[in-house]
Design an enzyme around this catalytic site. Structure first.
Site, mmCIF file in Angstrom:
data_model
loop_
_atom_site.group_PDB
_atom_site.id
_atom_site.type_symbol
_atom_site.label_atom_id
_atom_site.label_comp_id
_atom_site.label_asym_id
_atom_site.label_seq_id
_atom_site.Cartn_x
_atom_site.Cartn_y
_atom_site.Cartn_z
ATOM 1 N N CYS A 1 -0.984 5.564 9.929
ATOM 2 C CA CYS A 1 0.334 4.940 10.383
ATOM 3 C C CYS A 1 0.054 3.724 11.087
ATOM 4 O O CYS A 1 -0.818 3.641 11.990
ATOM 5 C CB CYS A 1 0.832 5.770 11.373
ATOM 6 S SG CYS A 1 1.889 7.359 10.879
ATOM 7 N N CYS B 1 6.652 -5.046 15.415
ATOM 8 C CA CYS B 1 6.500 -4.175 16.532
ATOM 9 C C CYS B 1 4.931 -4.422 17.017
ATOM 10 O O CYS B 1 4.102 -4.642 16.055
ATOM 11 C CB CYS B 1 6.605 -2.771 16.014
ATOM 12 S SG CYS B 1 8.264 -2.284 15.419
ATOM 13 N N CYS C 1 3.668 8.362 1.352
ATOM 14 C CA CYS C 1 4.040 7.381 2.312
ATOM 15 C C CYS C 1 4.185 5.961 1.518
ATOM 16 O O CYS C 1 3.385 5.337 1.080
ATOM 17 C CB CYS C 1 3.186 7.258 3.443
ATOM 18 S SG CYS C 1 3.484 5.968 4.696
ATOM 19 N N CYS D 1 1.681 -2.432 15.691
ATOM 20 C CA CYS D 1 1.604 -1.934 14.238
ATOM 21 C C CYS D 1 1.119 -3.317 13.415
ATOM 22 O O CYS D 1 1.756 -4.533 13.676
ATOM 23 C CB CYS D 1 3.053 -1.940 13.639
ATOM 24 S SG CYS D 1 3.319 -1.371 11.996
ATOM 25 N N GLU E 1 0.880 -1.009 -0.195
ATOM 26 C CA GLU E 1 0.007 0.051 0.058
ATOM 27 C C GLU E 1 0.661 1.448 -0.069
ATOM 28 O O GLU E 1 1.967 1.326 0.660
ATOM 29 C CB GLU E 1 -1.030 -0.192 1.164
ATOM 30 C CG GLU E 1 -1.679 -1.306 1.159
ATOM 31 C CD GLU E 1 -2.855 -1.135 2.263
ATOM 32 O OE1 GLU E 1 -3.942 -2.057 1.859
ATOM 33 O OE2 GLU E 1 -2.870 -0.531 3.228
ATOM 34 N N CYS F 1 6.283 -6.989 6.995
ATOM 35 C CA CYS F 1 7.301 -6.506 7.734
ATOM 36 C C CYS F 1 7.869 -7.605 8.665
ATOM 37 O O CYS F 1 7.085 -8.403 9.160
ATOM 38 C CB CYS F 1 7.154 -5.375 8.695
ATOM 39 S SG CYS F 1 8.633 -4.651 9.220
HETATM 40 N N1 SAH Z 1 9.983 0.068 9.769
HETATM 41 C C1 SAH Z 1 9.999 1.538 9.531
HETATM 42 C C2 SAH Z 1 9.099 2.295 8.388
HETATM 43 C C3 SAH Z 1 7.581 1.979 9.231
HETATM 44 S S1 SAH Z 1 7.055 3.739 9.443
HETATM 45 C C4 SAH Z 1 9.809 2.241 11.034
HETATM 46 O O1 SAH Z 1 9.642 1.505 12.024
HETATM 47 O O2 SAH Z 1 10.143 3.258 11.139
HETATM 48 C C5 SAH Z 1 5.680 3.526 10.271
HETATM 49 C C6 SAH Z 1 5.600 4.256 11.374
HETATM 50 O O3 SAH Z 1 4.166 4.247 12.023
HETATM 51 C C7 SAH Z 1 6.415 3.796 12.406
HETATM 52 O O4 SAH Z 1 7.052 4.799 13.175
HETATM 53 C C8 SAH Z 1 5.673 3.047 13.250
HETATM 54 O O5 SAH Z 1 6.200 2.614 14.540
HETATM 55 C C9 SAH Z 1 4.557 3.918 13.262
HETATM 56 N N2 SAH Z 1 3.029 2.919 13.746
HETATM 57 C C10 SAH Z 1 3.092 1.736 13.704
HETATM 58 N N3 SAH Z 1 2.041 1.216 13.918
HETATM 59 C C11 SAH Z 1 1.261 2.248 14.385
HETATM 60 C C12 SAH Z 1 -0.180 2.475 15.000
HETATM 61 N N4 SAH Z 1 -0.967 1.548 15.212
HETATM 62 N N5 SAH Z 1 -0.327 3.815 15.235
HETATM 63 C C13 SAH Z 1 0.502 4.708 15.223
HETATM 64 N N6 SAH Z 1 1.648 4.725 14.566
HETATM 65 C C14 SAH Z 1 2.107 3.623 14.085
#
Ligand code: SAH
Length: 375
Positions: free
Chosen positions: A340, A119, A108, A122, A95, A115
């Site tokens: 995000c 985390c 974005c 996420c 996406e 991935c």
């Molecule tokens: N792997 C990279 C790129 C992904 S960026 C990284 O971790 O930076 C995606 C961003 O959104 C990251 O900062 C991630 O931590 C954040 N993110 C992931 N899940 C989220 C959620 N449910 N709500 C808000 N931010 C989130």
């Protein structure tokens, strides 16, 4: 006999494209002409590239192509955010999200199919992982959005590698892709407006410093190792001290006037207390950075919640008073699951994580990065 695969010219940044021409006995400046045709003129038919000889056009027709990823669907949010579902290799989809905001068009883009990092907050991680995108598949996302915006006389002004995937675990494709975004002969976006976001692959940050000065964002999310180990399991491999050393090394190479961005997703009752803000302010005292707060975006079965508005504001105010430039990222595209951490695409999972998530079995303890390396 099967015809040899054609080279997708979107996979090549300027240096690689020059090599491609030179290896076939052509002058390297042909690469510069090619970049302008593709990225400035939007022409991908070699036959129409009038400043190349007939012989060169025939050679390109035989060996090369410009392959833009196929769009599966495009969704538009009430707030003007647009999300594309884009076909990647092997029936997978990723996406891409376009966020228009007061004259800026931020795109974005995804760097991997799913991935590996998982985390805990996420939803991309819950999809598991299938593989890397190629440079052309990353760059192709910008081409698609640019073509969409062109109708309004606009273009992509900022790119963040904050979609699906961990760009620094796909270094070999992500760096050339950002080179193409920043190249004046291609997208020509300023290095201040092209950002790689990482969950903290410290050794790769040192490698970045050798080859690029693209902007860097780090997904921090916690002010101490104990909490970060839980939220970002990669922290067990590269703990905060090691990560922040790498960050300092990188920012030194950027010159005085540029900073890193620290991203911090605020999760209710987990990392959103004033005590966390205080600890964060201390932790980052010697790091040249600004802070981007992202209120948690919910997804089914996440087990987490967004803090209420006053807690979010209090956290921000604390950091502002402590002297940090602190932005609050407004949530966009929530109605089309484009915010995000909400990007899921369609991942033929190779890690069995989808299954594990569905059955709600706790995620494995061992570092999934090792899994990524062997797969
Ligand atoms: N792997 C990279 C790129 C992904 S960026 C990284 O971790 O930076 C995606 C961003 O959104 C990251 O900062 C991630 O931590 C954040 N993110 C992931 N899940 C989220 C959620 N449910 N709500 C808000 N931010 C989130």
């Amino acid at each position: 006999m099967k015809a040899p695969a054609r080279t997708n010219l979107l996979d090549l940044d300027r240096a690689s494209l020059e090599q491609y021409f030179e290896r076939a006995g052509h002058k390297p400046f042909r690469a510069r002409q090619m970049l302008k045709w593709i990225y400035h003129q939007g022409i991908v038919d070699f036959g129409a590239m009038t400043d190349l000889s007939k012989f060169q056009r025939a050679w390109l027709n035989e060996t090369a192509e410009v392959r833009i990823p196929e769009v599966v669907t495009r969704l538009e949010s009430r707030d003007g955010t647009t999300k594309w579902v884009v076909r990647a290799a092997n029936g997978n989809c990723v996406e891409t999200v376009l966020i228009p905001d007061r004259g800026r068009n931020t795109l974005c883009v995804s760097s991997q199919v799913g991935c590996i990092l998982d985390c805990t907050f996420c939803s991309t991680g819950k999809q598991g992982f299938n593989g890397n995108l190629s440079t052309g598949e990353i760059v192709g996302q910008v081409l698609l959005a640019d073509a969409f915006l062109q109708v309004r006389g606009e273009s992509v002004s900022n790119v963040v590698l904050m979609g699906m995937g961990e760009p620094l675990l796909n270094f070999a494709a992500a760096i050339p892709a950002t080179n193409i975004m920043m190249d004046d002969l291609a997208f020509g976006i300023s290095k201040r407006r092209v950002t790689i976001s990482t969950a903290g692959v410290a050794p790769a940050i040192y490698e970045m410093a050798k080859v690029t000065d693209v902007s860097l964002a780090v997904s921090l999310h916690a002010p101490n190792d104990e909490l970060r180990d839980q939220l970002v399991p990669l922290n067990k491999k590269y703990p905060l001290a090691e990560l922040l050393d790498a960050c300092n090394h990188y920012v030194e190479g950027l010159g005085e006037r540029r900073n890193l961005t620290m991203e911090y997703t605020l999760i209710r009752g987990v990392n959103d207390r004033i005590a966390h803000a205080r600890e964060l302010a201390n932790l980052l005292r010697d790091v040249r950075c600004k802070i981007n707060l992202i209120p948690f975006n919910p997804f089914p079965d996440s087990g987490f919640e967004r803090p209420d508005e006053p807690s979010i504001r209090a956290f921000q105010t604390y950091l502002l008073n402590a002297g940090y430039a602190t932005m609050l990222r407004t949530t966009r595209g929530e109605d089309i699951n484009a915010a995000c951490g909400q990007l899921v695409g369609q991942v033929q999972d190779r890690t069995r994580r989808q299954e594990r998530h569905r059955t709600r079995i706790e995620c494995v303890e061992k570092s999934d990065v090792e899994e990524a390396r062997v797969s």
